[in-house]
Design an enzyme around this catalytic site. Structure first.
Site, PDB file in Angstrom:
ATOM      1  N   LYS A 168       0.860  -1.188   0.000  1.00  0.00           N
ATOM      2  CA  LYS A 168       0.000   0.000   0.000  1.00  0.00           C
ATOM      3  C   LYS A 168       0.896   1.238   0.000  1.00  0.00           C
ATOM      4  CE  LYS A 168      -4.289  -1.636   0.644  1.00  0.00           C
ATOM      5  NZ  LYS A 168      -4.793  -1.923   1.985  1.00  0.00           N
TER       6      LYS A 168
ATOM      7  N   HIS B 253       2.121   7.147   2.475  1.00  0.00           N
ATOM      8  CA  HIS B 253       1.665   8.466   2.027  1.00  0.00           C
ATOM      9  C   HIS B 253       1.696   9.531   3.132  1.00  0.00           C
ATOM     10  CE1 HIS B 253      -2.037   7.572   4.124  1.00  0.00           C
ATOM     11  NE2 HIS B 253      -2.161   6.458   3.424  1.00  0.00           N
TER      12      HIS B 253
ATOM     13  N   HIS C 106       0.944   9.057   6.695  1.00  0.00           N
ATOM     14  CA  HIS C 106       1.895   8.381   7.583  1.00  0.00           C
ATOM     15  C   HIS C 106       2.963   9.328   8.124  1.00  0.00           C
ATOM     16  CE1 HIS C 106       0.549   4.864   5.044  1.00  0.00           C
ATOM     17  NE2 HIS C 106       0.363   4.400   6.252  1.00  0.00           N
TER      18      HIS C 106
HETATM   19  N1  ARG Z   1      -0.634  -0.880  10.009  1.00  0.00           N
HETATM   20  C1  ARG Z   1      -1.568  -0.067  10.718  1.00  0.00           C
HETATM   21  C2  ARG Z   1      -2.154   0.991   9.795  1.00  0.00           C
HETATM   22  O1  ARG Z   1      -1.540   1.349   8.824  1.00  0.00           O
HETATM   23  C3  ARG Z   1      -0.961   0.642  11.891  1.00  0.00           C
HETATM   24  C4  ARG Z   1      -0.404  -0.263  12.948  1.00  0.00           C
HETATM   25  C5  ARG Z   1      -0.400   0.392  14.275  1.00  0.00           C
HETATM   26  N2  ARG Z   1       0.207  -0.384  15.276  1.00  0.00           N
HETATM   27  C6  ARG Z   1      -0.390  -1.385  15.964  1.00  0.00           C
HETATM   28  N3  ARG Z   1       0.327  -2.031  16.831  1.00  0.00           N
HETATM   29  N4  ARG Z   1      -1.645  -1.679  15.782  1.00  0.00           N
HETATM   30  O2  ARG Z   1      -3.239   1.475  10.080  1.00  0.00           O
END
Ligand code: ARG
Length: 566
Positions: free
Chosen positions: A126, A129, A132
């Site tokens: 993905k 962007h 983030h």
């Molecule tokens: N990958 C997730 C996202 O892009 C964020 C992860 C956040 N960390 C966690 N331990 N849940 O939304």
């Protein structure tokens, strides 16, 4: 000398009903220097003393002892105001800066306490962007802040590298994907595959079944599925690493969601044993109604686990592996409910350390034409934002300072620094709208301004060519109001760090860097540093040197480079 603490001691001697801690937390730095260097508000005492705050303040001001380091004590309204003795203060602060040298501000406060900072954590395949930017930049700075304060730190990237979408990607790739094309532009091409999967699946619903099958194969460690998934993960990470490299980010661990897939059965079993699981139409949930939250779904009907289950396993794993003091998650506000449920479940499992798991949230970034949506192509890549800032910086340098060596290096340091500083100069909780114009405006209170101040210090030091080891005349410094203003900012650093760490708010450090830059630039304009007599020159150059060390360390904490020329 810790002046704030010493003042609290004087107050403590006269106030039986307040503890040192109370006094320390009440002591303020007044908004302007005419009101002294520290102020003690008496409003809270009014009830107990049955007197008006001004009267209490006045009586206290008369009664308090005045040791050598206090120049004056006055009452202004309901406050007791303390004016430090400038000679003692300047000598003490500058002396300490000289002793600490490049370690300015390091106290070892966090010693022997391991803190985990999890941040950035994008989803593979993905786009990485503008949405983030906040977790990445704020998280990086928190990591450095803790490290700087002497904590033992572990930076973790909890990659989103697991879930049914990888079944879909594999189906799409096998049916119409092309390896060469994907490797040229992985994220965009994988995204296209994913979008096209959804378009085609509308007419061919059996594709959804195939996707489930492939995900099941992945879970069962089927060789082909695993190889394809590994490849997708690798090419994605290669893209993300370009941004991490630009920002100077390094991780201790990339244990993402997939890392916990084989730890699910144990976690489910443990929840079962603790008696917190309930069946709900074949699925397993933890009922959280009592706590005002919807139930946490930890296992679906088909036996597959979820995002929250992996987060529960991750927290347990981290406690066992690192025995953390604090386990920090830098993740946006939209996931607030997820983290509240998750923490409650961990607590219900009987883990007293649940309280040490902290969701550090931040507001959402939107685009001028609406929310980010990679499906609709409304997405601004983080890499492009950084590259455009670097490009713009290069143009400015070409106009202002075309002969500089290493223009590429400096353009990168300053362009990236501008973006990072902008992100950290406001409190993290506010939402904001991304705008290219604001992002690329380097005027005013910006990263380049702070970096420029540092470079100015470096250039003065180089021109001065002095040996900085010999004694200086402190009286020259305490007589100079501009120097006193610098000392005031320098002296606040430890407090600033404690506040930034206590609230997980790097913007306090950004404010410090600006305040110090402003104080220094005033000093630079008002005084002839290099053309004054030898004693003045030596003392002033020392101020330049300690300022340089302080700005450099503040920038390091923020995650910025400190070029010596720009
Ligand atoms: N990958 C997730 C996202 O892009 C964020 C992860 C956040 N960390 C966690 N331990 N849940 O939304």
């Amino acid at each position: 000398m810790d002046f704030k603490n010493e003042i609290a001691v004087i107050l403590d001697n006269q106030l039986d009903n307040l503890s040192m801690e109370d006094i320390l937390s009440l002591l303020e730095i007044p908004p302007n220097v005419d009101m002294g260097d520290y102020a003690f508000p008496c409003f809270r005492l009014a009830k107990e003393f049955r007197k008006a705050p001004n009267q209490i303040a006045q009586e206290l001001a008369e009664k308090l002892e005045k040791p050598e380091f206090v120049g004056d004590i006055k009452n202004l309204g309901g406050y007791v105001n303390f004016f430090l003795n400038k000679d003692v203060w300047v000598r003490d602060v500058i002396g300490k800066c000289i002793t600490q040298g490049e370690d300015f501000g390091k106290t070892g406060y966090g010693q022997n306490r391991t803190t985990i900072i999890e941040y950035s954590s994008p989803n593979i395949a993905k786009p990485f962007h503008i949405g983030h930017i906040r977790t990445t930049v704020i998280g990086h700075s928190l990591h450095r802040l803790y490290k700087f304060m002497g904590f033992n730190t572990i930076a973790i990237n909890h990659l989103g590298d697991y879930g049914t979408q990888f079944g879909k990607l594999i189906v799409a790739y096998k049916a119409w994907g092309n390896r060469e094309i994907i490797e040229k532009d992985p994220i965009n091409e994988l995204l296209k595959l994913y979008i096209e999967f959804h378009d085609r699946a509308e007419e061919n619903p059996e594709m959804e079944d195939q996707a489930r099958e492939w995900f099941k194969k992945l879970e069962d460690k089927d060789q082909e599925a695993t190889e394809l998934w590994q490849w997708i993960r690798d090419v994605s990470l290669k893209e993300f690493n370009k941004v991490y490299e630009m920002l100077g980010i390094e991780y201790d661990s990339f244990a993402g969601e997939s890392f916990y897939s084989d730890k699910m059965p144990t976690v489910i079993k443990e929840m079962e044993e603790k008696g917190i699981l309930q069946d709900s139409q074949g699925a397993k949930i933890v009922d959280l109604e009592k706590y005002g939250m919807p139930p946490a779904l930890v296992m679906k009907k088909d036996g597959s686990t979820l995002y929250i289950t992996r987060d529960i396993a991750a927290a347990i794993y981290r406690k066992e592996t690192y025995n953390f003091y604090k386990n920090i998650y830098v993740v946006g506000t939209p996931q607030e409910l997820h983290f509240r449920q998750w923490k409650k479940v961990i607590e219900l499992m009987g883990n007293e350390w649940a309280k040490d798991c902290i969701h550090v949230q931040f507001g959402t970034v939107s685009l001028e034409d609406g929310t980010l949506s990679s499906r609709k192509g409304r997405v601004v890549f983080l890499e492009d934002v950084l590259n455009r800032a670097i490009e713009k910086t290069r143009e400015i340098i070409n106009i202002k300072n075309p002969d500089i060596e290493d223009i590429e290096v400096v353009a990168k340091q300053v362009g990236v620094g501008a973006i990072v500083f902008q992100e950290l100069s406001n409190s993290r909780i506010k939402d904001y709208q991304f705008s290219w114009e604001r992002t690329l405006s380097f005027e005013g209170e910006t990263g380049p301004y702070v970096q420029y101040t540092h470079a100015r210090c470096c250039s003065i030091l180089k021109k001065a060519g002095l040996d900085l080891t010999s004694e200086i005349d402190y009286e020259i410094l305490s007589e100079n109001e501009d120097v006193v203003d610098i000392v005031r900012v320098l002296d606040s650093f430890e407090d600033v760090l404690l506040r930034a760490q206590g609230k997980n708010e790097p913007h306090h450090v950004a404010r410090f860097a600006l305040d110090l830059s402003q104080a220094f630039n005033k000093f630079y304009h008002d005084n002839h540093i290099l053309s004054s007599d030898a004693d003045h020159k030596k003392a002033y150059v020392m101020v330049v040197n300690v300022t340089k060390n302080a700005i450099k360390n503040a920038m390091w904490i923020l995650g910025m480079e400190a070029p010596e020329k720009m």
